[in-house]
Every structure is written in C-alpha cells, then in structure tokens.
Scaffold this motif. Structure first.
Motif, PDB file in Angstrom:
ATOM      1  N   ARG A  19      59.231  22.682  20.832  1.00 42.34           N
ATOM      2  CA  ARG A  19      59.299  24.077  20.378  1.00 42.34           C
ATOM      3  C   ARG A  19      60.669  24.626  20.735  1.00 42.34           C
ATOM      4  NH1 ARG A  19      54.579  28.231  20.208  1.00 42.34           N
ATOM      5  NH2 ARG A  19      55.726  30.156  19.888  1.00 42.34           N
ATOM      6  N   LYS A  20      61.372  25.145  19.743  1.00 42.44           N
ATOM      7  CA  LYS A  20      62.740  25.646  19.957  1.00 42.44           C
ATOM      8  C   LYS A  20      62.759  26.823  20.923  1.00 42.44           C
ATOM      9  CE  LYS A  20      65.066  23.049  17.113  1.00 42.44           C
ATOM     10  NZ  LYS A  20      65.957  22.056  17.626  1.00 42.44           N
ATOM     11  N   ILE A  21      61.875  27.796  20.669  1.00 38.40           N
ATOM     12  CA  ILE A  21      61.881  29.013  21.490  1.00 38.40           C
ATOM     13  C   ILE A  21      60.445  29.404  21.829  1.00 38.40           C
ATOM     14  CG2 ILE A  21      62.373  31.490  21.505  1.00 38.40           C
ATOM     15  CD1 ILE A  21      64.747  30.968  19.736  1.00 38.40           C
ATOM     16  N   LEU A  22      60.233  29.739  23.089  1.00 39.61           N
ATOM     17  CA  LEU A  22      58.977  30.333  23.536  1.00 39.61           C
ATOM     18  C   LEU A  22      59.354  31.631  24.228  1.00 39.61           C
ATOM     19  CD1 LEU A  22      55.914  30.193  23.978  1.00 39.61           C
ATOM     20  CD2 LEU A  22      56.392  29.039  26.132  1.00 39.61           C
ATOM     21  N   GLN A  23      58.769  32.724  23.752  1.00 37.94           N
ATOM     22  CA  GLN A  23      59.159  34.026  24.287  1.00 37.94           C
ATOM     23  C   GLN A  23      57.929  34.869  24.552  1.00 37.94           C
ATOM     24  OE1 GLN A  23      61.981  36.103  21.865  1.00 37.94           O
ATOM     25  NE2 GLN A  23      62.085  37.857  23.226  1.00 37.94           N
ATOM     26  N   CYS A  24      57.904  35.483  25.715  1.00 43.99           N
ATOM     27  CA  CYS A  24      56.864  36.439  26.091  1.00 43.99           C
ATOM     28  C   CYS A  24      57.536  37.772  26.374  1.00 43.99           C
ATOM     29  CB  CYS A  24      56.106  35.972  27.322  1.00 43.99           C
ATOM     30  SG  CYS A  24      55.143  34.495  27.046  1.00 43.99           S
ATOM     31  N   GLU A  25      56.948  38.824  25.852  1.00 43.63           N
ATOM     32  CA  GLU A  25      57.572  40.133  25.974  1.00 43.63           C
ATOM     33  C   GLU A  25      57.181  40.854  27.260  1.00 43.63           C
ATOM     34  OE1 GLU A  25      58.255  43.362  22.701  1.00 43.63           O
ATOM     35  OE2 GLU A  25      56.254  43.600  23.545  1.00 43.63           O
ATOM     36  N   LYS A  26      55.886  40.899  27.525  1.00 47.30           N
ATOM     37  CA  LYS A  26      55.396  41.637  28.683  1.00 47.30           C
ATOM     38  C   LYS A  26      54.011  41.118  29.039  1.00 47.30           C
ATOM     39  CE  LYS A  26      53.353  45.215  25.811  1.00 47.30           C
ATOM     40  NZ  LYS A  26      53.267  46.621  25.488  1.00 47.30           N
ATOM     41  N   ALA A  27      53.465  41.642  30.129  1.00 42.63           N
ATOM     42  CA  ALA A  27      52.111  41.301  30.548  1.00 42.63           C
ATOM     43  C   ALA A  27      51.437  42.565  31.075  1.00 42.63           C
ATOM     44  CB  ALA A  27      52.133  40.224  31.612  1.00 42.63           C
ATOM     45  N   VAL A  28      50.129  42.629  30.889  1.00 42.47           N
ATOM     46  CA  VAL A  28      49.357  43.794  31.319  1.00 42.47           C
ATOM     47  C   VAL A  28      48.126  43.299  32.079  1.00 42.47           C
ATOM     48  CG1 VAL A  28      48.017  45.803  30.549  1.00 42.47           C
ATOM     49  CG2 VAL A  28      50.109  45.172  29.350  1.00 42.47           C
ATOM     50  N   ILE A  29      47.870  43.915  33.229  1.00 41.10           N
ATOM     51  CA  ILE A  29      46.658  43.660  34.005  1.00 41.10           C
ATOM     52  C   ILE A  29      45.733  44.855  33.824  1.00 41.10           C
ATOM     53  CG2 ILE A  29      45.723  43.657  36.354  1.00 41.10           C
ATOM     54  CD1 ILE A  29      47.973  41.958  37.254  1.00 41.10           C
ATOM     55  N   VAL A  30      44.455  44.571  33.611  1.00 37.01           N
ATOM     56  CA  VAL A  30      43.431  45.610  33.625  1.00 37.01           C
ATOM     57  C   VAL A  30      42.531  45.313  34.813  1.00 37.01           C
ATOM     58  CG1 VAL A  30      41.557  46.712  32.348  1.00 37.01           C
ATOM     59  CG2 VAL A  30      43.522  45.790  31.108  1.00 37.01           C
ATOM     60  N   ASP A  31      42.484  46.244  35.786  1.00 33.70           N
ATOM     61  CA  ASP A  31      41.680  46.002  36.981  1.00 33.70           C
ATOM     62  C   ASP A  31      40.216  46.380  36.734  1.00 33.70           C
ATOM     63  OD1 ASP A  31      41.529  48.775  37.253  1.00 33.70           O
ATOM     64  OD2 ASP A  31      42.994  48.867  38.862  1.00 33.70           O
ATOM     65  N   THR A  32      39.395  46.254  37.766  1.00 31.33           N
ATOM     66  CA  THR A  32      37.961  46.479  37.622  1.00 31.33           C
ATOM     67  C   THR A  32      37.612  47.934  37.333  1.00 31.33           C
ATOM     68  OG1 THR A  32      37.839  46.653  40.027  1.00 31.33           O
ATOM     69  CG2 THR A  32      37.286  44.526  39.050  1.00 31.33           C
ATOM     70  N   GLN A  33      38.503  48.864  37.630  1.00 27.50           N
ATOM     71  CA  GLN A  33      38.260  50.278  37.356  1.00 27.50           C
ATOM     72  C   GLN A  33      38.831  50.706  36.007  1.00 27.50           C
ATOM     73  OE1 GLN A  33      39.968  52.241  40.714  1.00 27.50           O
ATOM     74  NE2 GLN A  33      38.236  51.762  42.055  1.00 27.50           N
ATOM     75  N   GLY A  34      39.441  49.777  35.279  1.00 29.32           N
ATOM     76  CA  GLY A  34      40.006  50.091  33.971  1.00 29.32           C
ATOM     77  C   GLY A  34      41.457  50.537  34.007  1.00 29.32           C
ATOM     78  N   ASN A  35      42.077  50.539  35.186  1.00 32.78           N
ATOM     79  CA  ASN A  35      43.490  50.912  35.298  1.00 32.78           C
ATOM     80  C   ASN A  35      44.352  49.785  34.748  1.00 32.78           C
ATOM     81  OD1 ASN A  35      42.797  53.316  36.675  1.00 32.78           O
ATOM     82  ND2 ASN A  35      42.645  52.163  38.572  1.00 32.78           N
ATOM     83  N   GLN A  36      45.441  50.170  34.074  1.00 32.70           N
ATOM     84  CA  GLN A  36      46.360  49.179  33.520  1.00 32.70           C
ATOM     85  C   GLN A  36      47.648  49.151  34.322  1.00 32.70           C
ATOM     86  OE1 GLN A  36      47.037  49.614  29.350  1.00 32.70           O
ATOM     87  NE2 GLN A  36      44.862  49.691  28.843  1.00 32.70           N
ATOM     88  N   HIS A  37      48.128  47.937  34.559  1.00 31.96           N
ATOM     89  CA  HIS A  37      49.388  47.723  35.268  1.00 31.96           C
ATOM     90  C   HIS A  37      50.234  46.829  34.373  1.00 31.96           C
ATOM     91  CE1 HIS A  37      47.279  49.178  38.879  1.00 31.96           C
ATOM     92  NE2 HIS A  37      46.282  48.415  38.456  1.00 31.96           N
ATOM     93  N   GLN A  38      51.413  47.298  34.004  1.00 34.99           N
ATOM     94  CA  GLN A  38      52.267  46.565  33.058  1.00 34.99           C
ATOM     95  C   GLN A  38      53.527  46.060  33.754  1.00 34.99           C
ATOM     96  OE1 GLN A  38      53.038  48.587  29.380  1.00 34.99           O
ATOM     97  NE2 GLN A  38      54.882  47.430  28.991  1.00 34.99           N
TER      98      GLN A  38
END
Length: 183
Positions: free
Chosen positions: A95-114
């Motif tokens: 594969r020439k290029i593999l790219q990831c832009e960002k990641a997001v965690i959703v905790d058990t209370q529904g809070n998002q952490h990016q």
C-alpha cells in the motif's frame, strides 16, 4: 612436638593461601554470572513486551488493513491515555499510503475525547505511513491528553482512516469495549 606443630601450622598456612587464590577466581565467576543474569533478564523483558504486543485486545479491518488494539494504558498522574496498536496490510500489493486523520474515544458516560496524535510511523510522520508492505505488522500509537475521568472501559474507539483513493473523507474504524489499565 615442635615439628608436629610446625607441620600443622605450615599445612594451615598453605590451605589458607590456597583459599585466597580460589576466592579471586570465584569472585570473577560470580561477576560473570551476574552479567549473564542481567543480559538474560533484559532479553526476558524484551520477549514479554513482544508477547504483549502480539496479544490482541480488539481487532477490526478496513480496506484490507487489519488494525489490532494491543494495550490501552492510562496515567492517573497526568490523565493521558496511550493506545498501542498494530496494523497490517492484508492485500497482496504494498500500500503506497496509509493515513489516519484523528481518533475519538467515547467513555462509559458518553463523553468524547478527541486526538490528532495518531502515530503510524516512528520516523516522525504522525498520521501518515508510506509503502506499507504486505503481511508485516507495524506498530502505532494514539495519545489522548488530559482526561479527567478514570474509566475502566472505553465504550468505543473510532480511528478515522482514509480510503485507498485518499480523496474521499476518512471513514471510522470502530473498536468497542476496550479495557483500560490505569497506572
């Protein structure tokens, strides 16, 4: 009688001197064994880490790339969460290029952490890996900073990866119910 005492003293002196010379050799052997033990302990730690990296906690595939979460650790001291993962190209062609832009965690209370700190290659190219060979596992990591909640399980982890054409918007690769080890 003097002769017997003199012979006895001479024999004791010889055995004492013999013990002193053997002691130096014994100390040298002990030092060599301690160095050998240190080297073997270092190798054992290396192989333990290697086994932990090869042990999958969760796994998911997107466009012939297998993403495997190996370990998620959190630091209670500064609130960071480190996600260690491996990725492997399952296609027959590199594969020439593999790219990831960002990641997001959703905790058990529904809070998002990016985070934008997704490391695919160790040479400083954060979100981009070039020339990903086939069937070879590569290491990666994601760092989430300043989490205020210490949750034992991540309900969802979304890693946004670009498709093969690299022109359309990134698609989420989803992992669910990932245990977090807080240290």
């Amino acid at each position: 009688m003097k002769m017997k005492i003199t012979l006895l003293m001479l024999a004791l002196a010889q055995s004492y001197c013999a013990q002193l010379s053997d002691c130096g050799e014994a100390i040298e052997k002990i030092d060599n064994h301690q160095l050998e033990i240190k080297e073997l302990s270092r190798q054992v730690n290396y192989y333990k880490n290697l086994l932990n990296l090869s042990k999958a906690v969760r796994s998911s595939a997107f466009e012939d790339v297998q993403y495997t979460i190996n370990q998620v650790t959190g630091s209670k001291k500064d609130g960071t969460i480190l996600v260690r993962f491996t990725y492997r190209n399952l296609n027959d062609q590199p594969r020439k290029i593999l790219q990831c832009e960002k990641a997001v965690i959703v905790d058990t209370q529904g809070n998002q952490h990016q985070t934008n700190q997704v490391y695919l290659s160790p040479n400083g190219g954060k979100i981009l890996a070039n020339d990903v060979l086939t069937k070879i596992p590569y290491q990666g990591a994601m760092v989430f900073k300043k989490s205020t909640a210490y949750f034992p399980v991540i309900k969802a982890l979304l890693v946004y990866a670009y498709p093969l054409d690299n022109l359309t918007s990134p698609k989420p690769v989803v992992f669910e119910n990932i245990p977090v080890i807080w240290e």
